[in-house]
Write a protein that holds these residues in place. Structure first.
Motif, mmCIF file in Angstrom:
data_model
loop_
_atom_site.group_PDB
_atom_site.id
_atom_site.type_symbol
_atom_site.label_atom_id
_atom_site.label_comp_id
_atom_site.label_asym_id
_atom_site.label_seq_id
_atom_site.Cartn_x
_atom_site.Cartn_y
_atom_site.Cartn_z
ATOM 1 N N THR A 73 0.907 -1.287 0.014
ATOM 2 C CA THR A 73 0.143 -0.024 0.029
ATOM 3 C C THR A 73 0.718 1.288 0.144
ATOM 4 O O THR A 73 0.472 2.443 -0.817
ATOM 5 N N VAL A 74 1.871 1.263 0.835
ATOM 6 C CA VAL A 74 2.715 2.346 0.973
ATOM 7 C C VAL A 74 3.544 2.691 -0.480
ATOM 8 O O VAL A 74 3.571 3.777 -0.996
ATOM 9 N N GLN A 75 3.908 1.668 -1.172
ATOM 10 C CA GLN A 75 4.634 1.639 -2.348
ATOM 11 C C GLN A 75 3.513 2.064 -3.353
ATOM 12 O O GLN A 75 4.089 3.203 -4.318
ATOM 13 N N ARG A 76 2.206 1.831 -3.442
ATOM 14 C CA ARG A 76 1.433 2.380 -4.546
ATOM 15 C C ARG A 76 1.192 3.959 -4.302
ATOM 16 O O ARG A 76 0.972 4.668 -5.014
ATOM 17 N N GLY A 85 -1.140 1.386 -10.328
ATOM 18 C CA GLY A 85 -0.750 1.888 -11.788
ATOM 19 C C GLY A 85 -1.583 1.404 -12.881
ATOM 20 O O GLY A 85 -2.099 2.004 -13.557
ATOM 21 N N GLU A 86 -1.992 0.035 -12.702
ATOM 22 C CA GLU A 86 -3.017 -0.683 -13.853
ATOM 23 C C GLU A 86 -4.354 0.253 -13.595
ATOM 24 O O GLU A 86 -4.682 0.349 -14.733
ATOM 25 N N ILE A 87 -4.771 0.646 -12.808
ATOM 26 C CA ILE A 87 -6.095 1.424 -12.429
ATOM 27 C C ILE A 87 -5.974 2.796 -13.241
ATOM 28 O O ILE A 87 -6.652 3.227 -13.878
ATOM 29 N N LEU A 88 -4.812 3.364 -12.807
ATOM 30 C CA LEU A 88 -4.612 4.761 -13.314
ATOM 31 C C LEU A 88 -4.369 4.839 -14.933
ATOM 32 O O LEU A 88 -4.923 5.654 -15.740
ATOM 33 N N VAL A 89 -3.902 3.745 -15.424
ATOM 34 C CA VAL A 89 -3.803 3.473 -17.016
ATOM 35 C C VAL A 89 -5.143 3.107 -17.450
ATOM 36 O O VAL A 89 -5.755 3.899 -18.526
ATOM 37 N N GLU A 90 -5.943 2.242 -16.760
ATOM 38 C CA GLU A 90 -7.285 1.869 -17.313
ATOM 39 C C GLU A 90 -7.896 3.076 -17.541
ATOM 40 O O GLU A 90 -9.086 3.342 -18.173
#
Length: 552
Positions: free
Chosen positions: A6-9, A42-47
């Motif tokens: 979570t911190v990394q995200r 990252g996947e959510i941001l791109v989608e």
């Protein structure tokens, strides 16, 4: 472990904000979606379209201490790829790039996945030097694998045991089409070759062609998969194929048509995973989404979606169905074909061979105690009249209609024989729709707007966005499509004009006074916001009549 992730995200999002690549409110929306869906940020941001995939992967490569390789730099060694098949490349998410002193440099999309790494180590011997790349770059580079598959099959044409290579080739053709985001795969025999083309974002694009001698074996294999008569080459045939690509079940519709050069094959690709099955995903204006949500919750009435073939009308109706509570309402459909299977929805396929057309199907559906009825298309007078009557007797009826605009649906229905007063009592509204290509986010840049452009836009803004083309968008400058629509919801004034069979120009003026935004103005909004370009708008929305300048 989950806490550290979570911190990394969170750091990823904050870094993107600091770099000016992401707005704070966009980050909050993405984090909320992450908490709901439990997927990588990252996947959510791109989608969601908030950031480009390359920006996310570059930061990830920094975190992992790996080099990043973009689409332009990713040029795999053909000798290293010679023994790899498309299925392995997709499953492992890797391509060998070059030989090193100790082993092989390999481009990966997901180095954190131990199962994928194990696949790579088992297939590629020696020490691995890992570099990170994007999925789009990897898929573009992997298309060369298909070309090698074609050559490999051609080399064994004169040998025994051709069946297995042909099976691999057909699977490679289908996989390449699905991974390219194509809606249709065309195999067209002509002269000394079999021309292969993919319809991507509404336009046909060339793919790896086949030697002419491979056309017949490939078409025979497709017939076998579709359960068709392999000996019949003089009449059209249609069939259905189910295939699995990258772990997803894909529904394929095969159409064969005899031509002077041989049988022409078109494979329609129905990939539910790539369809926008929610109103938010369609790309409509926020106000249109809000109004359509209210339409979906009407207890009864008729709502239509109009537009040319390939305008995404059925997808929009599916998105409307997703707004319904199918647990408390009985939702039934009659379609030709059933493009996507929906949970809790009773779907019926039209079958003229047994006398089941839209009219008879709709008549039967009305005896199934429905609350909501989706009719794939209103084609004739009887279906139109039954749809209107169903809407008047307490059912919400959704359907498509071939008309050039939302307002054009009114005279079209009257021409089909629907009584104008009944239409006024039943009609909730009409959505007139087109699909336009979205400017590629990877290579988009700001371009100046000249005086003529500002006059067309109706604003004094100095720049808009256009793209030169890159590997991710197949050098077209566009990637993906977005709905361009006009939504007509008649008020009492418009309804009285419809009942009186007033000229469509009078209805248009009354609609404009009540807030109707024509599709031309929505098009200008999309160009002003940089979603698409004026060139693309004119390609899709140009009138069938020649303009004055074109008559000179």
């Amino acid at each position: 472990m989950s806490g550290s992730k979570t911190v990394q995200r969170a750091r990823l999002g904050e870094r993107l904000v600091l770099l000016g690549l992401l707005a704070s409110d966009e980050l909050e929306l993405a984090l909320a979606e992450q908490r709901r869906a439990h997927r990588p940020l990252g996947e959510i941001l791109v989608e969601l379209g908030f950031v480009d995939e390359e920006a996310v992967v570059r930061l990830r490569a920094e975190d992992l201490g790996l080099a990043f390789v973009g689409a332009r730099e990713l040029t795999p060694d053909p000798a290293l790829c010679a023994g790899l098949d498309p299925a392995f490349v997709a499953e492992a998410g890797c391509l060998p790039v070059a030989r090193t002193e100790r082993g092989t440099r390999v481009a990966l999309t997901d180095p954190d996945d131990p199962e994928r790494l194990a696949l790579v180590r088992a297939r590629i011997p020696g020490e691995l030097e890992l570099v990170l790349t994007t999925r789009a770059a990897l898929e573009a580079a992997a298309r060369g694998v298909l070309a090698r598959e074609v050559r490999a099959v051609a080399n064994v044409l004169d040998e025994d045991g051709l069946e297995a290579p042909i099976e691999r080739l057909v699977q490679a053709l289908l996989e390449d089409a699905v991974r390219s985001g194509a809606t249709d795969l065309h195999i067209e025999p002509e002269g000394h070759l079999g021309r292969v083309r993919l319809r991507v974002d509404g336009l046909l694009q060339p793919a790896e062609n086949l030697p002419r001698e491979l056309c017949l074996p490939v078409l025979t294999r497709l017939k076998i998969l579709a359960g068709l008569d392999i000996a019949e080459r003089r009449r059209p045939q249609d069939g259905r194929i189910r295939s699995v690509v990258d772990g997803r079940e894909i529904d394929l519709r095969l159409s064969l048509l005899p031509t002077a050069d041989g049988e022409n094959a078109v494979v329609r690709i129905l990939d539910r995973h790539s369809a926008a099955l929610s109103l938010r995903d369609l790309g409509l204006a926020p106000r249109q989404q809000e109004l359509l949500h209210r339409v979906a919750n009407r207890p009864h009435g008729l709502f239509l979606v109009t537009g040319p073939t390939g305008a995404g009308k059925t997808t929009t109706l599916y998105a409307l169905l997703s707004e319904l509570d199918a647990l408390t309402r009985n939702v039934v459909t009659i379609e030709d074909p059933i493009e996507y299977r929906l949970p809790l929805v009773r779907q019926t396929q039209v079958d003229p061979t047994v006398g089941l057309d839209f009219t008879t199907g709709l008549r039967s559906l009305l005896r199934q105690d429905p609350d909501v009825i989706l009719v794939g298309e209103i084609r004739d007078r009887e279906t139109a009249e039954m749809a209107v009557r169903a809407a008047l007797t307490g059912h919400l009826v959704l359907s498509t209609l071939h008309a050039n605009s939302a307002l054009g649906a009114l005279p079209r229905l009257v021409d089909l024989g629907v009584d104008a007063p009944l239409l006024d009592d039943a009609l909730i509204g009409v959505l007139g729709q087109r699909l336009v290509r979205r400017t590629c986010r990877s290579c988009a840049r700001e371009v100046p707007v000249d005086d003529a452009g500002r006059a067309w836009l109706g604003s004094d803004q100095g720049t808009t966005r256009a793209a030169d083309g890159c590997a991710r968008c197949r050098r077209t400058g566009y990637q993906g499509r977005v709905a361009l629509a006009e939504l007509f919801l008649p008020d009492e004034t418009c309804a009285s004009l419809v009942r009186a069979r007033a000229p469509i120009a009078d209805v248009a003026r009354a609609a404009a006074a009540s807030g109707f935004v024509p599709i031309a103005e929505e098009a200008r909004r999309l160009v002003r916001e940089g979603v698409t370009t004026r060139v693309e708008i004119e390609r899709v929305c140009r009138s069938h009549r020649l303009e004055e300048a074109e008559r000179v």
